[in-house]
Design a protein around this motif. Structure first.
Motif, PDB file in Angstrom:
ATOM      1  N   TYR A 193       0.826  -1.206   0.000  1.00  0.00           N
ATOM      2  CA  TYR A 193       0.000   0.000   0.000  1.00  0.00           C
ATOM      3  C   TYR A 193       0.867   1.266   0.000  1.00  0.00           C
ATOM      4  CZ  TYR A 193      -2.931   3.727   1.915  1.00  0.00           C
ATOM      5  OH  TYR A 193      -3.557   4.921   2.124  1.00  0.00           O
ATOM      6  N   LYS A 194       1.818   1.323   0.904  1.00  0.00           N
ATOM      7  CA  LYS A 194       2.667   2.511   1.027  1.00  0.00           C
ATOM      8  C   LYS A 194       3.487   2.764  -0.233  1.00  0.00           C
ATOM      9  CE  LYS A 194       6.229   4.595   3.997  1.00  0.00           C
ATOM     10  NZ  LYS A 194       6.714   5.413   2.940  1.00  0.00           N
ATOM     11  N   ASN A 195       4.031   1.699  -0.813  1.00  0.00           N
ATOM     12  CA  ASN A 195       4.905   1.838  -1.983  1.00  0.00           C
ATOM     13  C   ASN A 195       4.175   1.703  -3.310  1.00  0.00           C
ATOM     14  OD1 ASN A 195       7.261   2.129  -0.375  1.00  0.00           O
ATOM     15  ND2 ASN A 195       7.219  -0.070  -0.009  1.00  0.00           N
ATOM     16  N   GLU A 196       2.871   1.415  -3.261  1.00  0.00           N
ATOM     17  CA  GLU A 196       2.051   1.215  -4.456  1.00  0.00           C
ATOM     18  C   GLU A 196       2.592   0.082  -5.328  1.00  0.00           C
ATOM     19  OE1 GLU A 196       1.141   4.836  -6.601  1.00  0.00           O
ATOM     20  OE2 GLU A 196       1.295   6.005  -4.741  1.00  0.00           O
ATOM     21  N   ALA A 197       3.248  -0.890  -4.724  1.00  0.00           N
ATOM     22  CA  ALA A 197       3.869  -2.004  -5.453  1.00  0.00           C
ATOM     23  C   ALA A 197       2.863  -3.131  -5.675  1.00  0.00           C
ATOM     24  CB  ALA A 197       5.087  -2.512  -4.694  1.00  0.00           C
ATOM     25  N   ILE A 198       1.723  -2.788  -6.271  1.00  0.00           N
ATOM     26  CA  ILE A 198       0.658  -3.783  -6.447  1.00  0.00           C
ATOM     27  C   ILE A 198       1.048  -4.891  -7.403  1.00  0.00           C
ATOM     28  CG2 ILE A 198      -1.193  -2.211  -5.774  1.00  0.00           C
ATOM     29  CD1 ILE A 198      -1.824  -1.859  -8.778  1.00  0.00           C
ATOM     30  N   TYR A 199       2.085  -4.679  -8.185  1.00  0.00           N
ATOM     31  CA  TYR A 199       2.561  -5.732  -9.087  1.00  0.00           C
ATOM     32  C   TYR A 199       3.189  -6.882  -8.295  1.00  0.00           C
ATOM     33  CZ  TYR A 199       6.905  -3.140  -8.369  1.00  0.00           C
ATOM     34  OH  TYR A 199       7.971  -2.504  -7.797  1.00  0.00           O
ATOM     35  N   TRP A 200       3.381  -6.706  -6.978  1.00  0.00           N
ATOM     36  CA  TRP A 200       3.839  -7.820  -6.144  1.00  0.00           C
ATOM     37  C   TRP A 200       2.735  -8.856  -5.993  1.00  0.00           C
ATOM     38  CZ3 TRP A 200       6.616  -5.275  -1.329  1.00  0.00           C
ATOM     39  CH2 TRP A 200       7.772  -4.622  -1.771  1.00  0.00           C
ATOM     40  N   TYR A 201       1.489  -8.444  -6.188  1.00  0.00           N
ATOM     41  CA  TYR A 201       0.367  -9.374  -6.113  1.00  0.00           C
ATOM     42  C   TYR A 201       0.289 -10.201  -7.386  1.00  0.00           C
ATOM     43  CZ  TYR A 201      -1.582  -6.759  -2.136  1.00  0.00           C
ATOM     44  OH  TYR A 201      -1.781  -6.176  -0.907  1.00  0.00           O
ATOM     45  N   THR A 202      -0.104 -11.435  -7.240  1.00  0.00           N
ATOM     46  CA  THR A 202      -0.311 -12.300  -8.390  1.00  0.00           C
ATOM     47  C   THR A 202      -1.448 -11.739  -9.234  1.00  0.00           C
ATOM     48  OG1 THR A 202       0.348 -14.202  -7.089  1.00  0.00           O
ATOM     49  CG2 THR A 202      -0.895 -14.660  -9.085  1.00  0.00           C
ATOM     50  N   GLY A 203      -1.234 -11.733 -10.537  1.00  0.00           N
ATOM     51  CA  GLY A 203      -2.297 -11.301 -11.442  1.00  0.00           C
ATOM     52  C   GLY A 203      -2.175  -9.858 -11.893  1.00  0.00           C
ATOM     53  N   ILE A 204      -1.261  -9.084 -11.289  1.00  0.00           N
ATOM     54  CA  ILE A 204      -1.059  -7.700 -11.699  1.00  0.00           C
ATOM     55  C   ILE A 204       0.367  -7.557 -12.225  1.00  0.00           C
ATOM     56  CG2 ILE A 204      -0.998  -5.277 -10.951  1.00  0.00           C
ATOM     57  CD1 ILE A 204      -3.782  -6.362 -10.767  1.00  0.00           C
ATOM     58  N   SER A 205       0.480  -7.176 -13.470  1.00  0.00           N
ATOM     59  CA  SER A 205       1.826  -6.986 -14.026  1.00  0.00           C
ATOM     60  C   SER A 205       2.304  -5.567 -13.712  1.00  0.00           C
ATOM     61  CB  SER A 205       1.811  -7.206 -15.538  1.00  0.00           C
ATOM     62  OG  SER A 205       1.124  -6.143 -16.177  1.00  0.00           O
ATOM     63  N   TYR A 206       3.582  -5.366 -13.846  1.00  0.00           N
ATOM     64  CA  TYR A 206       4.152  -4.037 -13.628  1.00  0.00           C
ATOM     65  C   TYR A 206       3.556  -3.036 -14.623  1.00  0.00           C
ATOM     66  CZ  TYR A 206       7.529  -0.256 -13.309  1.00  0.00           C
ATOM     67  OH  TYR A 206       8.115   0.979 -13.165  1.00  0.00           O
ATOM     68  N   GLN A 207       3.365  -3.478 -15.849  1.00  0.00           N
ATOM     69  CA  GLN A 207       2.795  -2.607 -16.874  1.00  0.00           C
ATOM     70  C   GLN A 207       1.360  -2.204 -16.506  1.00  0.00           C
ATOM     71  OE1 GLN A 207       4.491  -5.472 -17.533  1.00  0.00           O
ATOM     72  NE2 GLN A 207       6.345  -4.485 -18.311  1.00  0.00           N
ATOM     73  N   GLU A 208       0.590  -3.162 -16.013  1.00  0.00           N
ATOM     74  CA  GLU A 208      -0.784  -2.848 -15.587  1.00  0.00           C
ATOM     75  C   GLU A 208      -0.773  -1.863 -14.421  1.00  0.00           C
ATOM     76  OE1 GLU A 208      -3.486  -6.758 -16.413  1.00  0.00           O
ATOM     77  OE2 GLU A 208      -1.805  -7.007 -15.015  1.00  0.00           O
ATOM     78  N   ALA A 209       0.149  -2.053 -13.491  1.00  0.00           N
ATOM     79  CA  ALA A 209       0.250  -1.153 -12.339  1.00  0.00           C
ATOM     80  C   ALA A 209       0.614   0.262 -12.784  1.00  0.00           C
ATOM     81  CB  ALA A 209       1.278  -1.681 -11.339  1.00  0.00           C
ATOM     82  N   CYS A 210       1.499   0.376 -13.760  1.00  0.00           N
ATOM     83  CA  CYS A 210       1.906   1.695 -14.264  1.00  0.00           C
ATOM     84  C   CYS A 210       0.789   2.385 -15.045  1.00  0.00           C
ATOM     85  CB  CYS A 210       3.138   1.570 -15.152  1.00  0.00           C
ATOM     86  SG  CYS A 210       4.647   1.212 -14.242  1.00  0.00           S
ATOM     87  N   ALA A 211      -0.094   1.593 -15.631  1.00  0.00           N
ATOM     88  CA  ALA A 211      -1.148   2.143 -16.485  1.00  0.00           C
ATOM     89  C   ALA A 211      -2.273   2.813 -15.707  1.00  0.00           C
ATOM     90  CB  ALA A 211      -1.719   1.042 -17.374  1.00  0.00           C
ATOM     91  N   VAL A 212      -2.333   2.586 -14.406  1.00  0.00           N
ATOM     92  CA  VAL A 212      -3.388   3.203 -13.594  1.00  0.00           C
ATOM     93  C   VAL A 212      -2.796   4.332 -12.756  1.00  0.00           C
ATOM     94  CG1 VAL A 212      -4.811   1.120 -13.550  1.00  0.00           C
ATOM     95  CG2 VAL A 212      -3.161   1.529 -11.719  1.00  0.00           C
ATOM     96  N   THR A 213      -3.679   5.152 -12.211  1.00  0.00           N
ATOM     97  CA  THR A 213      -3.215   6.298 -11.416  1.00  0.00           C
ATOM     98  C   THR A 213      -2.730   5.850 -10.044  1.00  0.00           C
ATOM     99  OG1 THR A 213      -5.375   6.709 -10.415  1.00  0.00           O
ATOM    100  CG2 THR A 213      -4.917   7.794 -12.551  1.00  0.00           C
ATOM    101  N   SER A 214      -1.989   6.726  -9.407  1.00  0.00           N
ATOM    102  CA  SER A 214      -1.500   6.460  -8.055  1.00  0.00           C
ATOM    103  C   SER A 214      -2.675   6.218  -7.108  1.00  0.00           C
ATOM    104  CB  SER A 214      -0.660   7.644  -7.565  1.00  0.00           C
ATOM    105  OG  SER A 214      -0.294   7.478  -6.219  1.00  0.00           O
ATOM    106  N   LYS A 215      -3.721   7.002  -7.260  1.00  0.00           N
ATOM    107  CA  LYS A 215      -4.913   6.847  -6.422  1.00  0.00           C
ATOM    108  C   LYS A 215      -5.529   5.460  -6.587  1.00  0.00           C
ATOM    109  CE  LYS A 215      -9.356   8.816  -5.289  1.00  0.00           C
ATOM    110  NZ  LYS A 215     -10.464   9.646  -5.667  1.00  0.00           N
TER     111      LYS A 215
END
Length: 132
Positions: free
Chosen positions: A53-75
Motif C-alpha cells: 500500500y505505502k509503496n504502491e507495489a501492487i505488481y507484487w500481487y499475483t495477477g497484476i503486471s508491472y505494466q498494468e500497475a503503471c497504467a493506472v493512477t497512483s490513487k
C-alpha cells in the motif's frame, strides 16, 4: 513508479528468519507455539500488504503486471492496495483476539492451526473479488 522487488525480498528473508526463530525457541507449551506462529504469520502478512500500500507495489500481487500497475493512477493503486491491506489487518486483529481466548481456555495446537489456516485461506480468497 520504479519497479523493484527489494522490499519484498527483504520481507521474505525476515519472514523466514522469524519463522525459524519461533520454531527453535525452547517453549514448553506447544499450544502457545502454535498461537505465536499464527500471529507472526498474520502480522507479517499485514506488514507486507501495508508495504505494498505505502509503496504502491501492487505488481507484487499475483495477477497484476508491472505494466498494468503503471497504467493506472497512483490513487487507483493506493485504493486497490488499501482494500487488500485492510482485509489482512482485520483478520490479523481477529486472530490476535482469538489467540488470547485460545490461550486462556487452553485450546489445542491443532485447533489453533486449523483456525489460522482457514482464516488465511478465506482472507486470501476474499481478495480475488478486488478489482483494479
Amino acid at each position: 513508479m520504479k519497479k523493484s522487488y527489494k522490499g519484498f525480498i527483504a520481507w521474505l528473508v525476515l519472514f523466514c528468519v522469524g519463522m525459524f526463530v519461533i520454531i527453535f525457541i525452547d517453549i514448553k507449551n506447544i499450544n502457545l507455539v502454535g498461537l505465536v506462529l499464527g500471529n507472526y504469520m498474520f502480522i507479517t502478512l499485514a506488514v507486507l500488504t501495508g508495504m505494498i500500500y505505502k509503496n504502491e507495489a501492487i505488481y507484487w500481487y499475483t495477477g497484476i503486471s508491472y505494466q498494468e500497475a503503471c497504467a493506472v493512477t497512483s490513487k487507483q493503486r493506493k485504493e486497490y492496495a488499501y482494500k487488500h491491506f485492510i482485509r489482512f489487518l482485520m483478520v490479523c486483529l481477529g486472530y490476535f483476539v482469538y489467540s488470547i481466548i485460545a490461550y486462556f481456555l487452553s485450546f489445542s495446537f491443532g485447533m489453533s492451526i486449523i483456525i489460522c489456516c482457514l482464516l488465511m485461506t478465506v482472507c486470501a480468497l476474499s481478495t480475488v473479488s478486488i478489482k483494479l
